[in-house]
Design a protein around this motif. Sequence first.
Motif, PDB file in Angstrom:
ATOM      1  N   LEU A 409       0.824  -1.212   0.000  1.00  0.00           N
ATOM      2  CA  LEU A 409       0.000   0.000   0.000  1.00  0.00           C
ATOM      3  C   LEU A 409       0.857   1.259   0.000  1.00  0.00           C
ATOM      4  O   LEU A 409       0.495   2.272  -0.618  1.00  0.00           O
ATOM      5  N   PRO A 420      -3.964   3.416  -6.243  1.00  0.00           N
ATOM      6  CA  PRO A 420      -4.149   3.458  -4.784  1.00  0.00           C
ATOM      7  C   PRO A 420      -5.596   3.665  -4.364  1.00  0.00           C
ATOM      8  O   PRO A 420      -6.062   3.057  -3.391  1.00  0.00           O
ATOM      9  N   ILE A 424      -7.765   1.010  -2.031  1.00  0.00           N
ATOM     10  CA  ILE A 424      -8.271   1.536  -0.757  1.00  0.00           C
ATOM     11  C   ILE A 424      -9.792   1.439  -0.717  1.00  0.00           C
ATOM     12  O   ILE A 424     -10.380   1.074   0.317  1.00  0.00           O
ATOM     13  N   VAL A 442      -6.277  -0.097   6.055  1.00  0.00           N
ATOM     14  CA  VAL A 442      -6.988   0.995   5.371  1.00  0.00           C
ATOM     15  C   VAL A 442      -6.396   2.336   5.783  1.00  0.00           C
ATOM     16  O   VAL A 442      -6.155   3.219   4.946  1.00  0.00           O
ATOM     17  N   GLY A 445      -3.020   2.850   4.062  1.00  0.00           N
ATOM     18  CA  GLY A 445      -3.148   3.267   2.674  1.00  0.00           C
ATOM     19  C   GLY A 445      -3.569   4.715   2.530  1.00  0.00           C
ATOM     20  O   GLY A 445      -3.033   5.455   1.692  1.00  0.00           O
ATOM     21  N   ILE A 446      -4.524   5.157   3.339  1.00  0.00           N
ATOM     22  CA  ILE A 446      -4.989   6.548   3.251  1.00  0.00           C
ATOM     23  C   ILE A 446      -3.873   7.513   3.631  1.00  0.00           C
ATOM     24  O   ILE A 446      -3.649   8.539   2.960  1.00  0.00           O
TER      25      ILE A 446
END
Length: 729
Positions: A409, A420, A424, A442, A445-446
Motif C-alpha cells: 500500500l 491506490p 483503498i 486501510v 493506505g490513506i
Amino acid sequence: MTSTDRGGGDPGRGRTPPAPPGRRPPAPRPDLPPVARPQVRPEPRPAPGAQPGRPAPAPQPGRRPAPTGTPSPGPAAGPSPARPGGPPPRPAPGPSAARPAQVGDPAAASAISPERTTALPVQRQRPRPPAPPPAPTTSGIYRWLSPAFALAAVALLPIAAATTDLSALDGWGLAKVLGPAAWLSMLCAVAACATELWSPRPRIPMLGTATATLILCSYGIPSVVEPAARFSTAWLISGFVDAMAGDGRPVEGYDARFYWPAFFAQWAWFRDAAGATQLDEVLRWFPPVIVGVWAIGIYALARSMLGGHRAPWAAAWLFLGLNWIEQDYFSPQATGIVLMLTPLVFALGPLATRRTDAAGVPGWPKPHADAKRLALPRRWLVAALTPPNRPTLPPRQLLLIYFCAALCLIAVAPEHQLTPFAIIGQLVVLAIVGRFRGRGLVLVGIIAVAVYILIAGRDFWLNQLDMIIGSGNAEEAIQAGVSDRFAGDQGQIFVKLLRILVPGLTWLLAIVGAWVYWRRRRDLTPIALAAVPMAFAAQGYGSEVFLRIVLFGLPVLSILGADALRWVARWKRGMEKVLAVGMALLFGSLILIRGGNESYMVVYPEEVAMMREVYATTPPGLEVVPLVSGVGPYAVDGIDTHSRGNSIEGCSDLIDDPVRCVDLQDPDVIVSFESTEAYGRDLKLMPAGWSLEAVRQIVATGEYVITYQNGFDVVLRKVEPTGLPGAPR
C-alpha cells in the motif's frame, strides 16, 4: 480365568449390572456376538522350583488341563514372576475389585451373571505389511495428452513468426495477418489446459505449465511475430527510464507522469545494476511475463473465494480471456495491478473472516422471529461496529502478512495515480462488512496516499486539483471514452464494438455468478468490490478512465463468472466440451481485440535506430516533434535534452493543418513513421500516401529539408543559415 463381581462391587468392572425390576435385560452388544469361540490353549507355566533354561516337564498322559473357568491350585494371591518372552503380568486388583468366586459357594452362585467374561491370553500377531498406495488415476492418455499439446503449441510459434506478413496490416489488425500456425498454436494451448483440468486427477505443475503456454500463445503472440516491442507508450516510458538513469531525478515540466516516478526509478536502478544501456528486450517480453504474475494473483483470490481445485484455474483463464484492456505493456499501471492484487489476496485469504451468529452459523446474524426489524442504516452501523472473528494464524505469520500488505500500500502511492484509490476503496468495503481482520491497513493506505500527494506531489495538485478530486462531468468522460473512439474503417469499428460487448457480457456473467455465490454463502461482497472502480467515471482522468474501471473490477468479475460456469457444469452433462470450445473462441476474440490497433501500434527496429540517431545528431535544447503524437518510438531518447514542443490550440497534431501548424509550432526536427501512415489511413480514413503528401507540403515551404527517408520513415530538419550548428551541407 473367569471372575465375577459381588452385589456390592463396582458394576462397571467385570460384568454387566443386573437390570432393574420391571425392565428387560439389555440385548447383547453387537460387537460381541454370542458365537462359539475356539478354545485357545494357554502357554504352559513353569513348575514351581523349575530353573530357567531347563525344559518344563511333559504333561502326564491321560490328564486334561484345568478349565479356564476353574481356579488353578497353587500359591495364594501374589504376583507371579515375569516369564521371559511371555505377556506382562496382570496388576493385582485394587480394594474395590471383587474377589474371585469360590466353587460351591451358594451366595456366589446367586450373584453370578448369566453373561460371563472370559480372560483370554494375549495373542501375538505378526505385523501386517503396509497397504500399497493406490494406483494413480492419471494413467494412460490423460498423463501425456496435456504435455503433448503444450509442446506442440510451443513448437508452432517459430512457424507462426515465419508465416506472418506484417506488411499486410490494416484496420482488422493482427488477427488478419496471422498464419494458420499461430491459430493452431493457440488452440493447442487451450487443449492443454482443458485436457489437464478435466482429467481424473489434475496435476498442479502441469496446470501451471499449460497456463504459461496459453499466455505465451495469446498475450505473447505480438512479441513472437513482431521484431520489436509494440505500443508507442512503452517506448515513451523507456525514454522516461533513460532520463531517470542519467542523474536520478525526474524531468520537471515534461510530463505529469513524472510526479509518480517510482516505476521509472526502479527500472533505472535495474538497468544500471545490470550494466545495460537499453531495455529493448525487456519491453518486448514484458507483457506476457507481467500477465503471468497477474494470473497467479487471480488464482490465489479464486482459491480463497471459490475453493476447490478446478474452479480457481478456470477463474484465472477466464480473466486472461477477458483482459483485452492492453494495460500490460511496460508501464507503471502494470506494476500497480500487482501491488493492488497483493493486499486483496491477503484480505480475502489469510486475513479473511466471517461474522457468525450465536450458534456459529456463518453469514449475517438473523434477528429473532418476533423481534422488530431494524432500519437498514442501523443494521449497517451495527455491522460496521461489530468486530469480526480473528484469523486462525500464528501471530508471527499475521505480523508478516500485515507488514507485506502495508508495504504494498505504501509502494503503490508513488507508482500510479488511480491504483491506490481502487485498492483503498475495496479494502474499505471489506472492512465495513467485516470480511478481513486488519482495518489498520486501510488507515495505512490513506495516510500513504495523503502524505505523498501533499508533500511529494505538491506542485501537481496545486495546479491540477480537479484531476485528483474529479471534475464531476461524467458526460464528458463517457464521450471521450466511448463515443469518440468509434472512428476508422470497418475493421476498426468492429473491433471497438467488441470492446464494448465483451465488458457487457462480463458483467452479465458476473451477475449470474453473484447470484450463485449468494445462494451458497449468503454474501454479496464480491459484486460490491467489482462496483467500487465505477466511481472513477466522474473523475477527470481522461478518455482511458473506462479502461481502468474494467481493469480494476475484472479480477473479481472473472472469479464470479467462473462460479457461474461451475454451477452450469454441475447441472448439465457434457458441458466440459462446450466450455472448452467457448474457451477457444474467447482467446481467439482476445487476439482480434488486442491486436485491432496493430497497424499503427507496430514498431520496427529500423524506426528505433532512426530516432536514436536523430537525438544523437540534434543539438540539445532543440525541438523534436512527431507528425502524429502517440504512434512510433518518437521519445525513446532525449526526454531530458530535447523539447517535444508546445501545445497550440487547434494543432494537437501537425496533421490537423500541416502548413499552418508547422508555422505556429516551428519545430527544429519533424519525424514520421510507417505507423503514422497507417494511423491516418485506418483510423482517420485518409487516402493512401497522405503522410508523404504532408511531407511534400512542408518541404514546399522552403523551411525544411528531408535528411532521411526509408519508405514512410522520414526525418525533416529546419533549414538554417550556412555555418550554424545543425545546418545541412
